[in-house]
Design a protein around this motif. Structure first.
Motif, PDB file in Angstrom:
ATOM      1  N   GLN A 180      50.593  39.558  43.236  1.00  0.00           N
ATOM      2  CA  GLN A 180      51.974  39.777  42.829  1.00  0.00           C
ATOM      3  C   GLN A 180      52.773  40.388  43.980  1.00  0.00           C
ATOM      4  O   GLN A 180      53.946  40.061  44.182  1.00  0.00           O
ATOM      5  CB  GLN A 180      52.045  40.698  41.604  1.00  0.00           C
ATOM      6  CG  GLN A 180      53.444  40.857  41.031  1.00  0.00           C
ATOM      7  CD  GLN A 180      54.083  39.523  40.662  1.00  0.00           C
ATOM      8  OE1 GLN A 180      53.510  38.743  39.891  1.00  0.00           O
ATOM      9  NE2 GLN A 180      55.248  39.234  41.210  1.00  0.00           N
ATOM     10  N   GLY A 181      52.115  41.238  44.754  1.00  0.00           N
ATOM     11  CA  GLY A 181      52.764  41.800  45.932  1.00  0.00           C
ATOM     12  C   GLY A 181      53.091  40.734  46.962  1.00  0.00           C
ATOM     13  O   GLY A 181      54.149  40.771  47.600  1.00  0.00           O
ATOM     14  N   ALA A 198      50.481  35.246  39.612  1.00  0.00           N
ATOM     15  CA  ALA A 198      49.373  36.101  40.038  1.00  0.00           C
ATOM     16  C   ALA A 198      48.375  36.282  38.897  1.00  0.00           C
ATOM     17  O   ALA A 198      48.750  36.637  37.782  1.00  0.00           O
ATOM     18  CB  ALA A 198      49.911  37.454  40.489  1.00  0.00           C
ATOM     19  N   GLN A 199      47.113  36.043  39.183  1.00  0.00           N
ATOM     20  CA  GLN A 199      46.039  36.201  38.207  1.00  0.00           C
ATOM     21  C   GLN A 199      44.961  37.129  38.771  1.00  0.00           C
ATOM     22  O   GLN A 199      44.860  37.301  39.992  1.00  0.00           O
ATOM     23  CB  GLN A 199      45.435  34.838  37.853  1.00  0.00           C
ATOM     24  CG  GLN A 199      46.412  33.844  37.254  1.00  0.00           C
ATOM     25  CD  GLN A 199      46.947  34.278  35.902  1.00  0.00           C
ATOM     26  OE1 GLN A 199      46.267  34.978  35.153  1.00  0.00           O
ATOM     27  NE2 GLN A 199      48.173  33.883  35.593  1.00  0.00           N
ATOM     28  N   PRO A 200      44.124  37.702  37.912  1.00  0.00           N
ATOM     29  CA  PRO A 200      43.050  38.587  38.379  1.00  0.00           C
ATOM     30  C   PRO A 200      41.874  37.786  38.933  1.00  0.00           C
ATOM     31  O   PRO A 200      40.822  37.665  38.321  1.00  0.00           O
ATOM     32  CB  PRO A 200      42.670  39.364  37.109  1.00  0.00           C
ATOM     33  CG  PRO A 200      43.016  38.454  35.987  1.00  0.00           C
ATOM     34  CD  PRO A 200      44.232  37.706  36.435  1.00  0.00           C
ATOM     35  N   GLN A 201      42.061  37.204  40.121  1.00  0.00           N
ATOM     36  CA  GLN A 201      41.050  36.378  40.767  1.00  0.00           C
ATOM     37  C   GLN A 201      41.232  36.474  42.272  1.00  0.00           C
ATOM     38  O   GLN A 201      42.240  37.002  42.752  1.00  0.00           O
ATOM     39  CB  GLN A 201      41.169  34.922  40.301  1.00  0.00           C
ATOM     40  CG  GLN A 201      42.534  34.316  40.546  1.00  0.00           C
ATOM     41  CD  GLN A 201      42.811  33.067  39.745  1.00  0.00           C
ATOM     42  OE1 GLN A 201      42.236  32.856  38.681  1.00  0.00           O
ATOM     43  NE2 GLN A 201      43.711  32.217  40.245  1.00  0.00           N
ATOM     44  N   HIS A 202      40.285  35.953  43.030  1.00  0.00           N
ATOM     45  CA  HIS A 202      40.321  36.165  44.485  1.00  0.00           C
ATOM     46  C   HIS A 202      41.170  35.127  45.209  1.00  0.00           C
ATOM     47  O   HIS A 202      41.210  35.124  46.438  1.00  0.00           O
ATOM     48  CB  HIS A 202      38.903  36.193  45.067  1.00  0.00           C
ATOM     49  CG  HIS A 202      38.207  34.863  45.074  1.00  0.00           C
ATOM     50  ND1 HIS A 202      37.481  34.393  44.006  1.00  0.00           N
ATOM     51  CD2 HIS A 202      38.134  33.893  46.021  1.00  0.00           C
ATOM     52  CE1 HIS A 202      36.992  33.201  44.295  1.00  0.00           C
ATOM     53  NE2 HIS A 202      37.370  32.870  45.514  1.00  0.00           N
ATOM     54  N   TRP A 203      41.848  34.247  44.484  1.00  0.00           N
ATOM     55  CA  TRP A 203      42.688  33.234  45.133  1.00  0.00           C
ATOM     56  C   TRP A 203      43.975  33.029  44.354  1.00  0.00           C
ATOM     57  O   TRP A 203      44.102  33.407  43.188  1.00  0.00           O
ATOM     58  CB  TRP A 203      41.938  31.909  45.237  1.00  0.00           C
ATOM     59  CG  TRP A 203      41.855  31.160  43.934  1.00  0.00           C
ATOM     60  CD1 TRP A 203      42.721  30.205  43.466  1.00  0.00           C
ATOM     61  CD2 TRP A 203      40.876  31.324  42.894  1.00  0.00           C
ATOM     62  NE1 TRP A 203      42.332  29.752  42.228  1.00  0.00           N
ATOM     63  CE2 TRP A 203      41.200  30.432  41.851  1.00  0.00           C
ATOM     64  CE3 TRP A 203      39.754  32.150  42.755  1.00  0.00           C
ATOM     65  CZ2 TRP A 203      40.450  30.339  40.698  1.00  0.00           C
ATOM     66  CZ3 TRP A 203      39.008  32.052  41.593  1.00  0.00           C
ATOM     67  CH2 TRP A 203      39.348  31.157  40.581  1.00  0.00           C
TER      68      TRP A 203
END
Length: 312
Positions: A180-181, A198-203
């Motif tokens: 998100q940043g 933006a999702q809680p994942q590494h990509w």
């Protein structure tokens, strides 16, 4: 200083019929691009008048970032119940995940209906309501304008998804905040690159103008690295990779970086062009530097590869 007169035009004066005039106009690349820019999705037209049983959907498209199906239903009048029913019927028949309803004017009831559908459907389903207008200045050519009337509340859906995920780790939460940043950094610095939510994942992914090709930005906390990849997917991945290699390998090393890694990934339905550098995303103080690197190189990837993938 003399100024021109800004005049709103009747849609029917330019498009007589929806199926034979407006739909073919919208399906042209420059016009579907304008619609995509309005809603923030990179669209590639798949078919006009797509069959759904005995019915026909106006336009079906592909979201080039994830290859999901997008349904577009057109109406050159005020919205009505018939088109709302058709929209849902076609969406279910085609298994579309993004549904766009374009009309001259939305009634409050139909706008509220789309808002309600966005609230109750799962995170992957999105409804958009778009009003179209035509304007000209004096004797200029008519210019279309798409106005967003209803859209998915991505923040609310993401929040609902996070709340329902009981085992979301601190790392996953930090990844979502990091992306998100980056999205905010790109917007604040007026970048032309548009990332998905933006999702809680590494990509996180970005479109590059064609289905089965997309960009991804990634972080790796174990290697302390960050990277950008042009991903090539589908059964034709190796063939498309070879064609792209012929078109752009030598120039890519000069225009982007000599450290680019071209990887065919033989035997898999995916190939990529990768660029990696050191960076620990868990160090918040270094986020501005990492986000600046992403901005610079996502823009380089997009400028260089976008015209090439359309030639593959």
């Amino acid at each position: 200083m003399k100024l021109g007169k800004f005049e709103k035009l009747d849609l029917r004066a330019y498009w007589k019929k929806e199926d034979s005039d407006f739909t073919p106009w919208l399906a042209k690349e420059e016009n579907i691009l304008l619609l995509g820019e309005t809603i923030g999705i990179d669209l590639e037209v798949k078919k006009q008048e797509d069959n759904v049983g005995p019915y026909r959907a106006d336009i079906t498209c592909i979201d080039t970032t994830n290859n999901h199906l997008v349904l577009i239903e057109n109406q050159l009048e005020k919205t009505d119940h018939i088109h709302l029913g058709q929209l849902i019927t076609y969406a279910s028949g085609l298994d579309a995940v993004t549904i766009i309803w374009i009309a001259q004017r939305f009634t409050e009831e139909h706008r509220a209906a789309l808002d309600w559908l966005n609230r109750i459907t799962e995170d992957s389903i999105n409804f958009f309501g778009i009003e179209i207008e035509l304007y000209r200045i004096n004797d200029s050519l008519p210019a279309p304008m798409f106005n967003m009337i209803s859209k998915p509340n991505n923040w609310a859906k993401s929040l609902r998804k996070s709340v329902s995920s009981e085992n979301l780790s601190e790392t996953k939460l930090l990844q979502q905040e990091y992306w998100q940043g980056l999205i905010t950094f790109l917007e604040d610095n007026k970048s032309f690159v548009k990332l998905h939510s933006a999702q809680p994942q590494h990509w996180i992914n970005a479109a590059i103008g064609r289905s089965n090709f997309f960009l991804s930005a990634s972080v790796n906390s174990k290697e302390h690295s960050i990277s950008i990849a042009l991903n090539i997917t589908s059964d034709d991945a190796e063939q498309n990779y070879e064609r792209l290699y012929e078109l752009g390998y030598e120039k890519s090393l000069k225009n982007i970086s000599p450290d680019l890694l071209w990887d065919k990934m033989e035997g898999r339905k995916m190939s990529c062009v990768l660029f990696k550098t050191s960076g620990n995303f868990t160090i918040r103080n270094d986020w501005p530097n990492q986000h600046a690197w992403f901005k610079d190189n996502l823009e380089k990837f997009t400028k260089f590869f976008r015209p090439l993938v359309k030639k593959v």
